[in-house]
Design an enzyme around this catalytic site. Structure first.
Site, mmCIF file in Angstrom:
data_model
loop_
_atom_site.group_PDB
_atom_site.id
_atom_site.type_symbol
_atom_site.label_atom_id
_atom_site.label_comp_id
_atom_site.label_asym_id
_atom_site.label_seq_id
_atom_site.Cartn_x
_atom_site.Cartn_y
_atom_site.Cartn_z
ATOM 1 C CB THR A 103 -0.887 0.026 1.255
ATOM 2 O OG1 THR A 103 -1.618 -1.191 1.316
ATOM 3 C CG2 THR A 103 -1.842 1.207 1.225
ATOM 4 C CE LYS A 178 -4.900 -1.451 1.876
ATOM 5 N NZ LYS A 178 -5.489 -2.561 2.591
#
Ligand code: NAD
Length: 306
Positions: A103, A178
């Site tokens: 991420t 995300k």
């Protein structure tokens, strides 16, 4: 079109920490030829214990790797691995597809995909949701940004590690999905923690509140799966003294990424910013290693200043 389904295909896996290790393990167990690398000696030892072939340097990855997957903590680590001194972008063959599951910042992700493209390489951003338990059980959700054709080629490999693989759009859109998801998760966990702390102060049994809430309008995924109270939900980190799971430091990072993504499009996300401040404060206080649901400890300490 050649689809990467053959068991003989080679997969390089860089970053075998909490998430990467079970993901790489599932690929090896499925029959793919996996070579893993991590710069931490302890992570390498854990990898070997689970039967993975572990390289001693990243240089051991040859041009023969069909796919290289990275699962690294944050932007700097990802940049180092792709375009640093020994960066893989300058070493892999043009048929290698690069899949970054870390991420990271939307713009960093786009920049790296552009760097890959300038070398005629396909790179996908494919961050995941589902945590360590999802990685172990091969039931992650992948949010993928990049070329649809590259995604189709690696789809069989992603399907070994995940149940839902969603093409979110062009490069960076996986990361966009995300950060939006995790901003909501962070805000939700703070809300749940405040509700259960209030219930406790009012003398309400948390199990009774959970039973009511999980079939009322306060119901949500974080409540059902990561309730920050021990002894009610089997998958709660609260049952194991808040050992992660998904660490506070990672949530604080994701909330800062959401904040910076919002700033980049001139949007003020008040709750997201407050959640980011609270998680960062909690991390700085020495709780970065705990599961993100431990934020309830910070809330329990808060009192009105008189
Ligand atoms: P982690 O810290 O457990 O693992 C990361 C690994 O990368 C470590 O073992 C570290 O040694 C290694 N590493 C760092 N720099 C490296 C380099 N230059 N070369 C090789 N290895 C290097 O982190 P994690 O919990 O596995 O998370 C990885 C990523 O997945 C993060 O971006 C995180 O935000 C994301 N994520 C985590 C979870 C979760 O529940 N833990 C859930 C979804 C997404």
């Amino acid at each position: 079109m050649f689809v990467y389904r053959e068991m003989t295909m080679k997969i390089g896996f860089i970053g075998i920490g909490n998430m990467g290790l079970p993901m790489a393990f599932n690929l090896a167990r499925f029959g793919y030829e996996v070579t893993a690398f991590d710069k931490s000696e302890q992570a390498c030892l854990l990898g070997q214990k689970r039967g993975l072939r572990v390289a001693s340097t990243m240089n051991e990855f040859s041009k023969a790797e069909n796919i290289i997957i990275t699962m690294l903590p944050a932007d700097d680590h990802v940049a180092e691995v792709y375009i640093g001194k020994e960066g893989i972008l300058d070493r892999v063959s043009q048929s290698t597809i690069l899949v970054d599951c870390s991420t990271i910042d939307v713009n960093t992700s786009r920049t790296l995909a552009d760097e890959a493209k300038s070398r005629n390489l396909d790179m996908l951003d494919a961050p995941v949701s589902g945590g360590v338990s999802g990685a172990e059980s091969g039931s992650l959700t992948f949010m993928v940004g990049g070329e649809g054709i590259a995604l189709e080629k690696v789809m069989p490999v992603l399907q070994v590690m995940g149940k839902n693989i969603v093409h979110a759009g062009a490069s960076g859109m996986g990361q966009a999905a995300k950060v939006c998801n995790n901003m909501l998760l962070g805000v939700s966990m703070i809300g749940i923690s405040e509700s259960f702390t209030l219930a406790d102060r009012l003398g309400l049994d948390p199990k009774i509140l959970f039973d009511i809430m999980s079939s009322a309008t306060g119901d949500c995924w974080a409540l059902r799966n990561h309730l920050p109270i021990a002894g009610i939900v089997e998958t709660s980190a609260a049952n194991r003294s808040f050992s992660p799971g998904f660490a506070v430091a990672m949530m604080a990072k994701d909330l800062r990424l959401a904040e910076s993504a919002a700033k980049s499009v001139d949007l003020q996300t008040d709750l997201g910013i407050l959640a980011s401040t609270m998680y960062t404060e909690f991390e700085k206080g020495g709780s970065g290693h705990l599961d993100y649901s431990a934020i309830i400890n910070l809330i329990q300490q808060k009192a009105f200043s008189k």
